[in-house]
Design an enzyme around this catalytic site. Structure first.
Site, PDB file in Angstrom:
ATOM      1  N   GLU A  82     -10.588  14.781  11.146  1.00 54.57           N
ATOM      2  CA  GLU A  82      -9.945  13.361  10.710  1.00 54.57           C
ATOM      3  C   GLU A  82     -11.002  12.433  10.445  1.00 54.57           C
ATOM      4  OE1 GLU A  82      -6.652  12.628  10.689  1.00 54.57           O
ATOM      5  OE2 GLU A  82      -5.963  14.748  10.930  1.00 54.57           O
TER       6      GLU A  82
ATOM      7  N   ASP B 151      -5.290   4.109   8.900  1.00 55.92           N
ATOM      8  CA  ASP B 151      -5.608   4.824  10.027  1.00 55.92           C
ATOM      9  C   ASP B 151      -6.965   4.485  10.481  1.00 55.92           C
ATOM     10  OD1 ASP B 151      -3.493   6.284   9.664  1.00 55.92           O
ATOM     11  OD2 ASP B 151      -4.342   8.026   8.583  1.00 55.92           O
TER      12      ASP B 151
END
Length: 194
Positions: free
Chosen positions: A100, A117
């Site tokens: 991620e 994000d």
């Protein structure tokens, strides 16, 4: 900056410039004797201000950004009780964080819908944290800026909430693509965690 500063230290040098030597003339035809010194001083101050701002920017960025090592994260995650949280081994968490964010605490990614994000777990601003620009749900009751610091407490609490509320780690595409259903024991290998 130093050269500009040195050339501006002796205004008597500039004041000796005659109106004939100076390309600048006032409307009345008289030479503007202080113009070179004033211009030089203004340029030196601008350069100094730009240098200070650049230095501050570098210091702030350097102070806030941190990329953890795999084993350091393994220890932090283990102490935070992530190992086997909702049935997901420590390897799942370490693998997911790697894919991620690359273990970067300040990682941010703007999505097509305008949401962002944030942090090591790439937690989205629209649903999970408060960014302030969009209509947000803020299920984690945390400012998005708290998810991009070296202190991973808020990020871990929010990630646990995501796993609990969504019933698993399917929220993270990096985990689904690279970690799900694989032997992840090597992710904590050599890290001195149980």
């Amino acid at each position: 900056i130093q050269d500009a500063h040195l050339s501006c230290q002796s205004p008597t040098k500039w004041s000796s410039v005659s109106s004939a030597d100076s390309p600048e003339k006032s409307a009345s035809g008289a030479g503007t004797r202080n113009l070179p010194f004033q211009f030089c001083l203004q340029q030196a101050l601008r350069m100094k201000a730009a240098g200070i701002l650049t230095l501050i920017g570098c210091l702030v960025t350097g102070a806030e950004s941190k990329i953890y090592t795999r084993c350091k994260l393994a220890k932090i995650f283990s102490r935070a009780g992530l190992d086997n949280y909702w049935g997901f081994s420590l390897g799942n968490w370490i693998c997911m964080a790697y894919y991620e964010s690359g273990y970067n605490t300040t990682a941010q990614r703007v999505l097509d819908d305008g949401s962002i994000d944030y942090g090591i777990f790439q937690i989205n601003s629209f649903t999970w944290c408060r960014h302030g620009k969009l209509q947000e749900n803020n299920h984690c009751h945390v400012a998005c800026s708290a998810l991009i610091t070296d202190d991973l407490t808020d990020a871990i609490i929010c990630a646990r909430k995501i796993v609990k509320e969504t019933r698993g780690m399917n929220y993270w595409q990096g985990w689904k693509k690279h970690c799900e259903g694989r032997d992840l024991s090597d992710w904590k290998k050599g890290c001195e965690v149980s």
